[in-house]
Design an enzyme around this catalytic site. Structure first.
Site, PDB file in Angstrom:
ATOM      1  N   GLU A  84      -1.125   1.995 -10.475  1.00 17.40           N
ATOM      2  CA  GLU A  84      -0.407   1.475  -9.223  1.00 17.40           C
ATOM      3  C   GLU A  84       0.742   2.836  -9.306  1.00 17.40           C
ATOM      4  O   GLU A  84       0.605   3.351  -8.502  1.00 17.40           O
ATOM      5  CB  GLU A  84       0.300   0.456  -9.604  1.00 17.40           C
ATOM      6  CG  GLU A  84       1.922  -0.058  -8.376  1.00 17.40           C
ATOM      7  CD  GLU A  84       2.931  -0.746  -8.711  1.00 17.40           C
ATOM      8  OE1 GLU A  84       3.003  -1.504 -10.145  1.00 17.40           O
ATOM      9  OE2 GLU A  84       3.670   0.235  -8.618  1.00 17.40           O
ATOM     10  N   HIS A 121      -0.237  -1.661 -14.647  1.00 20.36           N
ATOM     11  CA  HIS A 121       1.118  -1.014 -13.878  1.00 20.36           C
ATOM     12  C   HIS A 121       0.998   0.419 -13.919  1.00 20.36           C
ATOM     13  O   HIS A 121       1.272   1.007 -12.710  1.00 20.36           O
ATOM     14  CB  HIS A 121       2.579  -1.161 -14.639  1.00 20.36           C
ATOM     15  CG  HIS A 121       3.266  -0.412 -13.963  1.00 20.36           C
ATOM     16  ND1 HIS A 121       3.958   0.304 -15.129  1.00 20.36           N
ATOM     17  CD2 HIS A 121       4.392  -0.951 -12.904  1.00 20.36           C
ATOM     18  CE1 HIS A 121       5.416   0.274 -14.085  1.00 20.36           C
ATOM     19  NE2 HIS A 121       4.958  -0.426 -13.148  1.00 20.36           N
TER      20      HIS A 121
END
Lengths: 422, 423
Positions: free
Chosen positions: B70, B67
């Site tokens: 990202e 994450h």
């Protein structure tokens, strides 16, 4: 896509959207009435009670079985606050015949019949709504109203609006008030419903692959036929001058781990046509990842994950939303105020204005890629004084320049700063 | 490109696996203004222990790296942020991370190829510095705290904790404030180089396109990169049994939220679509809008809306989740168990089954209404080894006997748990 609008009777309009882009047909019925404290709770209760049974399908179990059997047709009800109106919305979405086994009947026709039954021909006992249904739905609605604390960010926004519009229709909570439920029973609610159906503005939307005789099918439907003409009471949005006042600061406490900051801005514009400029203003302030709020509160200062704003065109307000560490309240507020000031001084580029316009134009272009978005657009037009075709809308947006946005920025003032903390 | 046509929804899938291992799928939609592209890597929050191809040592990284990556991938060496660049082209860009994949996407009406330049450039060129990594910790910290205020997210995570001993599916996708504090640029580069290899990635595009021409445009923008071989992912073995059958947490909510879980074993490769559909049908028969149980719950004031039902699965886990709000979740849980028992004994009703099957078929067809849902569906199914069209076909192979078998195999009382969040 081909859009057409006709009057079925005075106050009752049929909007047809002929389109072959979708696997589904979507039908919507909008009942529009003016928003006031006296009726808001009853209006919220009506869709829930209608959902319980029709003259032919007496229970929700039967209704649900019918919908499942129609290849999962979905029936939804909703409530909206559009300016000073309350809108009761009913939708049915079903798969188009072209994507069903061939021996199936005309799904559009069946869907129309069913939605008209649901809205205009409710299940009755002793000449009024069924007592059990009304009592259960009162309890259900009570829980929905009490449930507004569950989504803390949404709650903070609702509270900010409520404070800004104290004693005005727009400040009302769309689901109504628990204390007003007590006086509602199956008899007075049914009387109110009959009144509503007789007097409200009715808009029927049908989108999909439509038969040529769709108008006839609808006009000849018994439930539509029995509706009388009317001169509906609803409020066309009006531009009201914003009265300058000292900014109102409110802090409240709840069990939250993150503080929710909402700032309500007034846009004092005197011309409906300036709303398009206001859209661009909002995009630059907090409407995109390039915006001042996103860049400065989130990317530069690392204070928040959400930092955005949205424009309420029916009311000419911009609401800023931020989720922040509670101790960073002053820091965040300072940065946000600074962004509002920079907008006034025109500290943004022509290029940023052009980019914002492109984003809005892309959104307008794709309005007819989604059935519900398209219906929402045409319904918004229906409730506006100045009706604008999609291409005229794009043309209008493309003419906006930097000075127009600066002009808007200088009509902006902070009305309310609301902070939800622990 | 290989063409797979589905006669039910009248759509075509163009698919090609390039030499470097990247899979490209195009679902053309004539006459639609909106164009949607999504590029994903088969790398999510579950993949924190693995062996880098060519190495022999096991690498273990803090939770939350997928994450974090990202968020950081948008940052460019020239000081610009690709999200800003894409936004200024009038396109709507975003990214998200799940348990098993990370995806980058944008949608637009104009400037598709201009945006494609930037899009393919930033996904293929990471730029991490000590400074930009540190800065992101504040933003992600606020994202974690935002989720802390979502009771529906808490009730979900607590349900997973009841079911899983070891499987990382039970952990927050974002990691925690503590785990992300340990992330630095070297870790990000290592994970990027391991998982953002074309052979571990897939791209899906839907809109008004000429597939072959689009493919050429994409190939022109790919950097020279070879398939790096298989990444060994290491998961501790997960016992079949649940951890505990109940979790409870207090938060300020108007009425209790619940998540009922039923732990299952990951479905067999060739059976997963059929099993998935069967479980959807069964759940609708047990507690769906037209079920006897839902009617009963409504009448006694226990629940006023139909619970959400879901079967979540991948190669290493599988479970059912039934979620909603109830005035008495424990009562609902025991009524549910009773209902499952009754249907197991009597067998499923043929008429109910036919009706629910029609409904689910209609729901699958509706997925093909817009380019966003098409693209997302094809990508996430692809990473599970599924072609989304299979759902439209396999639904017709299911019969009552099969349903009864799945009911017996999956809906076992000893595998059921309940998680509740209440005041």
């Amino acid at each position: 896509m081909k859009y057409n609008r006709i009057d079925i009777k005075d106050g009752i309009k049929l909007h047809t959207i002929q389109t072959d882009k979708f696997k589904t047909n979507l039908i919507a019925i909008m009942l529009t009435t003016k928003l006031d404290k006296q009726n808001v709770t009853r209006n919220a209760l009506i869709p829930a009670v209608l959902r319980r049974g029709t003259a032919s399908l007496k229970t929700q179990e039967e209704i649900n079985k019918k919908l499942e059997d129609m290849y999962g047709a979905s029936f939804d009800c909703g409530l909206d606050k559009t300016g000073d109106n309350q809108v009761l919305k009913f939708y049915i979405e079903s798969v188009n015949d072209g994507f069903l086994p061939q021996d199936e009947e005309n799904m559009l026709k069946i869907s129309l019949e069913n939605i008209f039954e649901l809205v205009f021909n409710p299940y009755l006992e002793n000449g009024c709504f069924k007592k059990e249904y009304v009592e259960q739905e009162k309890e259900n609605l009570k829980q929905i109203i009490e449930g507004k604390i569950d989504n803390k960010a949404r709650y903070a926004l609702d509270r900010c609006i409520e404070e800004m519009y104290k004693n005005e229709p727009f400040g009302l909570y769309k689901y109504g008030y628990v204390e007003d439920l007590n006086n509602i029973n199956e008899k007075n609610l049914y009387e109110y419903y009959i009144n509503l159906i007789d007097q409200c503005k009715i808009d029927i939307f049908v989108s999909g692959i439509l038969d040529n005789n769709i108008e006839e099918i609808i006009k000849n439907n018994q439930n539509i036929n029995k509706l009388g003409q009317r001169n509906p009471e609803y409020i066309m949005p009006e531009i009201k001058p914003k009265i300058a006042q000292k900014e109102n600061v409110i802090q409240e406490s709840m069990e939250v781990s993150q503080g929710k900051l909402v700032i309500g801005l007034d846009l004092d514009i005197d011309n409906e046509d300036l709303r398009y400029d206001a859209m661009i203003y909002n995009t630059l302030l907090g409407g995109s990842a390039n915006s001042k709020l996103f860049q400065n509160v989130r990317e530069k200062a690392s204070l928040a994950y959400t930092a955005s704003s949205s424009y309420y065109r029916f009311k000419n307000n911009v609401f800023i939303n931020c989720g922040i560490e509670i101790e960073n309240y002053n820091k965040a507020l300072d940065i946000i105020k600074q962004q509002i000031e920079e907008m006034k001084k025109g500290e943004f580029t022509e290029e940023e204005v052009e980019n914002a316009k492109q984003g809005i134009i892309a959104a307008i272009k794709s309005i007819d890629d989604e059935q519900d978005t398209e219906i929402t657009y045409f319904f918004g037009q229906e409730l506006s004084k100045n009706k604008l075709e999609l291409d005229k809308y794009m043309e209008r947006v493309s003419k906006i320049n930097k000075q127009n946005v600066i002009d808007i920025a200088n009509k902006v003032s902070i009305n309310t700063v609301y902070f939800l903390k622990n | 490109m290989q063409i797979i046509e589905n006669s039910k929804v009248k759509e075509k899938l163009y698919i090609e696996k390039l030499e470097n291992g990247l899979t490209i799928m195009v679902i053309p939609k004539k006459g639609i203004q909106k164009k949607y592209i999504i590029w994903g890597t088969n790398y999510g929050s579950n993949d924190s222990t693995f062996i880098v191809p060519g190495e022999s040592e096991i690498t273990e990284v803090p939770k939350g790296v997928a994450h974090f990556l990202e968020h950081k991938l948008f940052e460019q060496e020239n000081g610009r942020n690709s999200l800003d660049v894409l936004t200024s082209l009038g396109v709507n860009a975003n990214a998200y991370t799940t348990n098993n994949h990370t995806a980058y996407l944008y949608e637009c009406t104009d400037n598709f190829y201009e945006a494609l330049d930037e899009f393919m450039d930033y996904v293929q060129h990471p730029y991490f510095t000590d400074e930009n990594v540190e800065k992101e910790k504040g933003i992600i910290g606020q994202e974690i705290m935002m989720y802390d205020d979502y009771p529906d997210w808490k009730v979900y995570l607590n349900a997973l904790e009841c079911m899983y001993h070891k499987n990382p599916v039970k952990l927050d996708i974002t990691g925690t404030i503590e785990t992300i504090s340990k992330i630095d640029k070297d870790i990000l580069y290592k994970c990027y180089n391991t998982f953002y290899n074309p052979s571990n990635m897939a791209m899906v595009i839907s809109g008004d396109f000429e597939p072959e021409k689009l493919l050429k445009e994409i190939k022109n923008r790919l950097i020279d990169n070879k398939s790096n071989g298989e990444i060994k992912r290491i998961y501790e073995e997960e016992p079949k049994e649940i951890v505990k059958n109940k979790a409870e947490q207090n938060m300020e909510v108007s009425k209790p939220l619940y998540a009922i879980g039923i732990k299952d074993v990951p479905p067999e490769e060739k059976e997963k679509v059929k099993k998935h559909i069967s479980i959807e049908i069964l759940l609708n028969m047990i507690i769906g809008a037209s079920s006897e149980l839902y009617k009963e719950l409504y009448d006694i004031g226990n629940s006023y809306s139909v619970p959400s039902i879901e079967y979540e699965f991948d190669k290493t886990y599988a479970h059912i989740l039934i979620t909603g709000q109830s005035n008495n979740p424990e009562e609902l849980f025991s009524m549910l168990k009773k209902r499952v028992n009754n249907i197991s004994r009597s067998g499923v009703d043929e008429k109910d089954f036919e009706r629910i099957r029609k409904m689910i078929y209609g729901e699958y067809v509706k997925e093909y209404n817009d380019v966003t849902s098409i693209s997302r569906m094809f990508l996430s199914d692809y990473f599970k080894g599924i072609n989304s069209f299979d759902y439209l076909e396999e639904i017709n192979t299911i019969n009552v006997e099969y349903l009864n078998q799945v009911l017996k195999d999956v809906f076992k009382e000893e595998n059921m748990i309940i998680s509740v969040v209440r005041n």
